[in-house]
Design a protein around this motif. Structure first.
Motif, PDB file in Angstrom:
ATOM      1  N   CYS A  24      27.906 -35.776 -52.628  1.00 51.72           N
ATOM      2  CA  CYS A  24      26.832 -35.836 -53.624  1.00 51.72           C
ATOM      3  C   CYS A  24      25.841 -34.717 -53.338  1.00 51.72           C
ATOM      4  O   CYS A  24      25.263 -34.656 -52.245  1.00 51.72           O
ATOM      5  N   GLU A  25      25.650 -33.839 -54.304  1.00 54.11           N
ATOM      6  CA  GLU A  25      24.715 -32.731 -54.144  1.00 54.11           C
ATOM      7  C   GLU A  25      23.267 -33.210 -54.147  1.00 54.11           C
ATOM      8  O   GLU A  25      22.391 -32.532 -53.621  1.00 54.11           O
ATOM      9  N   ASN A  26      23.005 -34.376 -54.719  1.00 58.02           N
ATOM     10  CA  ASN A  26      21.650 -34.894 -54.807  1.00 58.02           C
ATOM     11  C   ASN A  26      21.188 -35.506 -53.485  1.00 58.02           C
ATOM     12  O   ASN A  26      20.160 -35.117 -52.945  1.00 58.02           O
ATOM     13  N   CYS A  27      21.940 -36.467 -52.949  1.00 55.41           N
ATOM     14  CA  CYS A  27      21.510 -37.148 -51.716  1.00 55.41           C
ATOM     15  C   CYS A  27      22.228 -36.634 -50.472  1.00 55.41           C
ATOM     16  O   CYS A  27      21.980 -37.089 -49.366  1.00 55.41           O
ATOM     17  N   ARG A  36      32.503 -41.423 -60.930  1.00 55.82           N
ATOM     18  CA  ARG A  36      31.846 -40.164 -61.310  1.00 55.82           C
ATOM     19  C   ARG A  36      30.334 -40.218 -61.141  1.00 55.82           C
ATOM     20  O   ARG A  36      29.608 -39.419 -61.705  1.00 55.82           O
ATOM     21  N   ARG A  37      29.873 -41.211 -60.379  1.00 57.61           N
ATOM     22  CA  ARG A  37      28.464 -41.318 -60.018  1.00 57.61           C
ATOM     23  C   ARG A  37      28.395 -41.680 -58.551  1.00 57.61           C
ATOM     24  O   ARG A  37      29.223 -42.424 -58.046  1.00 57.61           O
ATOM     25  N   CYS A  38      27.395 -41.169 -57.873  1.00 60.81           N
ATOM     26  CA  CYS A  38      27.213 -41.470 -56.453  1.00 60.81           C
ATOM     27  C   CYS A  38      26.873 -42.948 -56.273  1.00 60.81           C
ATOM     28  O   CYS A  38      26.008 -43.479 -56.974  1.00 60.81           O
ATOM     29  N   GLY A  39      27.551 -43.596 -55.348  1.00 61.22           N
ATOM     30  CA  GLY A  39      27.278 -45.003 -55.073  1.00 61.22           C
ATOM     31  C   GLY A  39      25.956 -45.221 -54.369  1.00 61.22           C
ATOM     32  O   GLY A  39      25.424 -46.325 -54.372  1.00 61.22           O
ATOM     33  N   SER A  40      25.382 -44.165 -53.772  1.00 59.37           N
ATOM     34  CA  SER A  40      24.102 -44.300 -53.074  1.00 59.37           C
ATOM     35  C   SER A  40      22.908 -44.060 -53.985  1.00 59.37           C
ATOM     36  O   SER A  40      21.975 -44.841 -54.019  1.00 59.37           O
ATOM     37  N   CYS A  41      22.937 -42.937 -54.733  1.00 65.60           N
ATOM     38  CA  CYS A  41      21.754 -42.581 -55.520  1.00 65.60           C
ATOM     39  C   CYS A  41      21.976 -42.611 -57.028  1.00 65.60           C
ATOM     40  O   CYS A  41      21.026 -42.492 -57.797  1.00 65.60           O
ATOM     41  N   GLY A  42      23.226 -42.733 -57.482  1.00 60.16           N
ATOM     42  CA  GLY A  42      23.504 -42.794 -58.915  1.00 60.16           C
ATOM     43  C   GLY A  42      23.657 -41.436 -59.585  1.00 60.16           C
ATOM     44  O   GLY A  42      23.907 -41.361 -60.780  1.00 60.16           O
ATOM     45  N   SER A  43      23.532 -40.355 -58.837  1.00 56.33           N
ATOM     46  CA  SER A  43      23.648 -39.011 -59.405  1.00 56.33           C
ATOM     47  C   SER A  43      25.071 -38.746 -59.888  1.00 56.33           C
ATOM     48  O   SER A  43      26.036 -39.287 -59.363  1.00 56.33           O
ATOM     49  N   ASP A  44      25.206 -37.879 -60.893  1.00 59.13           N
ATOM     50  CA  ASP A  44      26.527 -37.479 -61.361  1.00 59.13           C
ATOM     51  C   ASP A  44      26.932 -36.118 -60.792  1.00 59.13           C
ATOM     52  O   ASP A  44      27.922 -35.534 -61.190  1.00 59.13           O
ATOM     53  N   LYS A  45      26.179 -35.608 -59.841  1.00 61.77           N
ATOM     54  CA  LYS A  45      26.461 -34.309 -59.230  1.00 61.77           C
ATOM     55  C   LYS A  45      27.360 -34.474 -58.013  1.00 61.77           C
ATOM     56  O   LYS A  45      26.958 -34.268 -56.876  1.00 61.77           O
TER      57      LYS A  45
END
Length: 75
Positions: A24-27, A36-45
């Motif tokens: 995940c590029e976000n977290c 297609r979404r991060c299980g930790s922060c919900g980001s789609d990156k």
């Protein structure tokens, strides 16, 4: 957790199959998020790691880790 397997009795040490590993590029976490979404922060990156690392490790005649490369990731 069917895709994550504890391999030692150490807190936080897990094994994720490379073909399911995403970054995940976000977290900045590696996980096996499947939607297609991060299980930790919900980001789609999300970035799939298998293509970057040469695909999933194939078990050889030796131990399963023989053809694999271990990467030490900072916490």
């Amino acid at each position: 957790m069917c895709n994550v397997q504890m391999i030692r009795n150490e807190p936080g040490l897990v094994s994720i199959p490379l073909e399911r590993a995403v970054f995940c590029e976000n977290c900045e976490r590696v996980s096996n998020s499947a939607w297609r979404r991060c299980g930790s922060c919900g980001s789609d990156k999300l970035l799939e790691l298998a293509p970057l690392l040469g695909g999933p490790c194939e078990p050889g005649p030796g131990s399963p880790a023989t053809p694999c490369v271990l990467l030490r990731l900072a916490a």
